[in-house]
Design a protein around this motif. Sequence first.
Motif, mmCIF file in Angstrom:
data_model
loop_
_atom_site.group_PDB
_atom_site.id
_atom_site.type_symbol
_atom_site.label_atom_id
_atom_site.label_comp_id
_atom_site.label_asym_id
_atom_site.label_seq_id
_atom_site.Cartn_x
_atom_site.Cartn_y
_atom_site.Cartn_z
ATOM 1 N N LEU A 25 0.823 -1.212 0.000
ATOM 2 C CA LEU A 25 0.000 0.000 0.000
ATOM 3 C C LEU A 25 0.859 1.265 0.000
ATOM 4 N N ILE A 26 2.020 1.217 0.644
ATOM 5 C CA ILE A 26 2.945 2.357 0.578
ATOM 6 C C ILE A 26 3.409 2.583 -0.856
ATOM 7 N N LYS A 27 3.737 1.492 -1.529
ATOM 8 C CA LYS A 27 4.319 1.585 -2.864
ATOM 9 C C LYS A 27 3.292 1.915 -3.934
ATOM 10 N N HIS A 28 2.093 1.355 -3.828
ATOM 11 C CA HIS A 28 1.124 1.446 -4.920
ATOM 12 C C HIS A 28 -0.080 2.349 -4.625
ATOM 13 N N LYS A 38 -3.186 -9.345 -4.917
ATOM 14 C CA LYS A 38 -2.413 -9.648 -6.129
ATOM 15 C C LYS A 38 -1.013 -9.037 -6.060
ATOM 16 N N LEU A 39 -0.911 -7.806 -5.585
ATOM 17 C CA LEU A 39 0.381 -7.108 -5.567
ATOM 18 C C LEU A 39 1.299 -7.571 -4.430
ATOM 19 N N THR A 72 -5.606 2.445 2.116
ATOM 20 C CA THR A 72 -4.388 3.237 1.904
ATOM 21 C C THR A 72 -3.549 3.222 3.170
ATOM 22 N N SER A 73 -2.251 3.422 3.020
ATOM 23 C CA SER A 73 -1.338 3.343 4.159
ATOM 24 C C SER A 73 -1.263 4.668 4.907
ATOM 25 N N ILE A 74 -0.964 4.584 6.188
ATOM 26 C CA ILE A 74 -0.631 5.758 6.993
ATOM 27 C C ILE A 74 0.886 5.923 6.922
#
Length: 266
Positions: A25-28, A38-39, A72-74
């Motif tokens: 989630l950080i990356k994408h 999937k990721l 989404t990431s914090i």
Amino acid sequence: MIDEKINLLKSIGLTDAESKVYLTLIKHGNNSGYEASKLSGVPRSKIYNTLESLVRKGFILFSENDGNTRYTSIPINEISQKIKRDMNYTLDELDVQLKDYEAVTDLESIWHIKEYNNVFAKCRNIINSTEKELLIQVWEEDISEIIDEVVQMQSMGIKIGVVFFSENEKSTLPLNNYVKHGMLKQKYEEMGGRFITLVSDNKQVVFGQILSGNVAEVIWTKSKPMISMAGECVRHDMYFYRGADICKDEMKKELGNDYSKIRDIF
């Protein structure tokens, strides 16, 4: 490199699956559960429980629109601040709640300490509690873990003797009383790795192996025979290398440049 990031996240309480999803989630950016699965490589059968756990732990946020949930990431700096604040509160509360409890350890027994950071945390604690005398054997790769504490003890008038395992002629220590030990290859082969010896006030000793920056195992004890043996090993090395400095040329001629022939006792 990704494994190192996962291990760091696991060290602050995430599971392997949670670590992979958080990094994804950080990356994408924001993803659906299907996309995150999937990721990240986390199976779809586990992904929603993993996402829910990350929400509860405060690592990610979710948004629901028309039945479509996205995650989404914090930012890690925000998480870091929260963990530090929570940990400081917890430690302060433990100090209050456990102030009347005294840990009683039978130090006549031999206790094992594992992992590099734990070993040197114990060493620093012992150094800082020393009242009169410190005897230490330490390798160049590890000296940075304790040198500040040792220098501080020196400034307080504690008697200090250090055997410094290094073959780097330029390496020095900001100490008044130390000798440099050669023969590192032979010592390494004999011991199966580096090692640390620390004797404090002839009352307690830490001694054991250091295999890498992560792997180590030592013993910690107040057993008198173990203290005497470890202390004599440090003193013996200091006797030898002081004598070798006085008779350097003749000893090198007879024993080799690193004095290694002195170990051939048969």
